[in-house]
Write a protein that holds these residues in place. Structure first.
Motif, PDB file in Angstrom:
ATOM      1  N   PRO A  45     -13.134 -12.901  -1.254  1.00  0.00           N
ATOM      2  CA  PRO A  45     -12.198 -12.396  -0.436  1.00  0.00           C
ATOM      3  C   PRO A  45     -11.358 -11.540  -0.738  1.00  0.00           C
ATOM      4  CG  PRO A  45     -11.888 -14.553   0.543  1.00  0.00           C
ATOM      5  CD  PRO A  45     -12.462 -14.312  -0.658  1.00  0.00           C
ATOM      6  N   MET A  76     -14.100 -25.642   5.292  1.00  0.00           N
ATOM      7  CA  MET A  76     -13.490 -23.915   4.873  1.00  0.00           C
ATOM      8  C   MET A  76     -14.088 -23.568   3.645  1.00  0.00           C
ATOM      9  SD  MET A  76      -8.905 -23.555   5.238  1.00  0.00           S
ATOM     10  CE  MET A  76      -8.659 -24.590   3.827  1.00  0.00           C
ATOM     11  N   ALA A  88      -8.253 -18.690   1.275  1.00  0.00           N
ATOM     12  CA  ALA A  88      -9.431 -19.122   1.791  1.00  0.00           C
ATOM     13  C   ALA A  88     -10.110 -18.034   3.600  1.00  0.00           C
ATOM     14  CB  ALA A  88      -8.498 -20.057   3.270  1.00  0.00           C
ATOM     15  N   GLY A  89     -11.305 -18.502   3.139  1.00  0.00           N
ATOM     16  CA  GLY A  89     -11.623 -17.934   4.299  1.00  0.00           C
ATOM     17  C   GLY A  89     -12.689 -16.739   3.785  1.00  0.00           C
ATOM     18  N   ASN A  90     -13.649 -15.950   4.089  1.00  0.00           N
ATOM     19  CA  ASN A  90     -14.950 -15.275   4.287  1.00  0.00           C
ATOM     20  C   ASN A  90     -14.872 -13.935   3.352  1.00  0.00           C
ATOM     21  OD1 ASN A  90     -17.249 -17.473   3.495  1.00  0.00           O
ATOM     22  ND2 ASN A  90     -16.896 -17.883   5.835  1.00  0.00           N
ATOM     23  N   ASP A  91     -14.681 -13.290   4.116  1.00  0.00           N
ATOM     24  CA  ASP A  91     -15.384 -12.166   3.986  1.00  0.00           C
ATOM     25  C   ASP A  91     -13.390 -11.173   3.988  1.00  0.00           C
ATOM     26  OD1 ASP A  91     -17.684 -11.948   4.400  1.00  0.00           O
ATOM     27  OD2 ASP A  91     -17.493 -10.931   6.635  1.00  0.00           O
ATOM     28  N   LYS A  92     -12.386 -11.892   4.646  1.00  0.00           N
ATOM     29  CA  LYS A  92     -10.894 -11.287   4.619  1.00  0.00           C
ATOM     30  C   LYS A  92     -10.257 -12.610   3.711  1.00  0.00           C
ATOM     31  CE  LYS A  92     -10.371 -11.532   9.064  1.00  0.00           C
ATOM     32  NZ  LYS A  92      -9.297 -10.866  10.767  1.00  0.00           N
ATOM     33  N   PRO A  93      -8.530 -12.100   3.880  1.00  0.00           N
ATOM     34  CA  PRO A  93      -8.159 -13.491   3.509  1.00  0.00           C
ATOM     35  C   PRO A  93      -7.764 -14.210   5.188  1.00  0.00           C
ATOM     36  CG  PRO A  93      -7.103 -11.592   2.476  1.00  0.00           C
ATOM     37  CD  PRO A  93      -8.742 -11.571   2.818  1.00  0.00           C
ATOM     38  N   ASP A  94      -7.540 -15.837   5.055  1.00  0.00           N
ATOM     39  CA  ASP A  94      -7.074 -16.163   6.413  1.00  0.00           C
ATOM     40  C   ASP A  94      -5.683 -16.985   5.501  1.00  0.00           C
ATOM     41  OD1 ASP A  94      -9.318 -15.429   8.132  1.00  0.00           O
ATOM     42  OD2 ASP A  94     -10.394 -16.991   7.711  1.00  0.00           O
ATOM     43  N   GLU A  95      -5.743 -16.833   4.700  1.00  0.00           N
ATOM     44  CA  GLU A  95      -5.224 -17.900   3.806  1.00  0.00           C
ATOM     45  C   GLU A  95      -4.357 -17.279   2.539  1.00  0.00           C
ATOM     46  OE1 GLU A  95      -2.618 -22.452   5.226  1.00  0.00           O
ATOM     47  OE2 GLU A  95      -4.729 -22.520   3.623  1.00  0.00           O
ATOM     48  N   ASN A 125       2.219 -19.621   0.003  1.00  0.00           N
ATOM     49  CA  ASN A 125       1.872 -18.706   0.508  1.00  0.00           C
ATOM     50  C   ASN A 125       2.871 -17.340   1.091  1.00  0.00           C
ATOM     51  OD1 ASN A 125       3.912 -20.068   2.802  1.00  0.00           O
ATOM     52  ND2 ASN A 125       3.006 -17.790   4.212  1.00  0.00           N
ATOM     53  N   PRO A 168      -1.421 -11.152   2.341  1.00  0.00           N
ATOM     54  CA  PRO A 168      -2.554 -10.263   1.802  1.00  0.00           C
ATOM     55  C   PRO A 168      -1.867  -8.976   1.434  1.00  0.00           C
ATOM     56  CG  PRO A 168      -3.043 -11.063   4.197  1.00  0.00           C
ATOM     57  CD  PRO A 168      -1.845 -11.298   4.356  1.00  0.00           C
TER      58      PRO A 168
END
Length: 211
Positions: A25, A70, A91-98, A202, A205
């Motif tokens: 991501p 995930m 975590a995430g695919n195209d964009k960072p979810d975490e 945490n 982004p």
């Protein structure tokens, strides 16, 4: 991910440019520079058990895995001023979810089957204590998964895959009326060779810049 985005990740933007592969991501490249705004560490230093990782890092390895369905990308970093093992977990695919930035704080190499089972029981509990600080179990389970790692060409290492068992714990640092800040403890059994404890927080982004 669309075809156009996939091709852009694999090839240079203009004809004749060298191929530079970008991962995950954050679209980071091996041996590239990763800048981390460490203000959160500095402001909350008195509350955190994890130490400030510094702000300038080089990406040496990229790990990809799936934890509880995930997708997770782990960016393994080498600090310019600190050689402590540091991981930027996204975590995430195209964009960072975490995004959580972890630092290794302990490593154990159990030699007997009984010792392995003791560690598994410890990190399967509702809470995990490290250096007098208590963290609550996030997943309520010890999750098994495989991680595939790609190393920077300069390290003369090939891509490799190894089994992991991980448990994630956290404690809230921020007050209820503040943006959420939590400190995490990630305990990993890696390839039946070592047990590693990482502590992290945490990040937003915007706190991470890829060069």
């Amino acid at each position: 991910m669309g075809l156009g985005k996939t091709l852009k990740n694999m090839f240079g933007a203009r004809k004749g440019e060298p191929v530079i592969e970008k991962f995950g991501p954050l679209q980071a490249r091996l041996n590239g520079q990763v800048l981390v705004d460490n203000t959160t560490f500095l402001v909350n230093d008195q509350f955190l058990a994890v130490e400030n990782p510094g702000d300038v890092h080089t990406l040496t390895h990229v790990g990809t895995t799936s934890v509880a369905n995930m997708p997770v990308t782990r960016y393994y970093l080498e600090g310019v001023t600190d050689n402590t093992e540091t991981i930027l977990q996204v975590a995430g695919n195209d964009k960072p979810d975490e995004i959580i930035m972890f630092r290794k704080v302990d490593e154990v190499h159990p030699q007997e089957a009984g010792a392995w089972e003791e560690f598994r029981e410890t990190i399967g509990e509702e809470t995990f204590e490290f250096n007098g600080v208590v963290y609550g179990n996030v997943w309520n389970a010890l999750l098994a998964h495989n991680e595939t790692v790609v190393a920077a060409p300069s390290l003369n290492e090939e891509t490799y895959t190894y089994p992991c068992e991980t448990a994630l714990f956290k404690r809230q640092i921020s007050e209820d009326n503040e943006p959420e800040l939590s400190e995490y403890a990630l305990v990993a059994i890696e390839d039946e060779e070592r047990v590693v404890v990482y502590l992290g927080i945490n990040l937003l982004p915007a706190a991470v810049t890829i060069n």
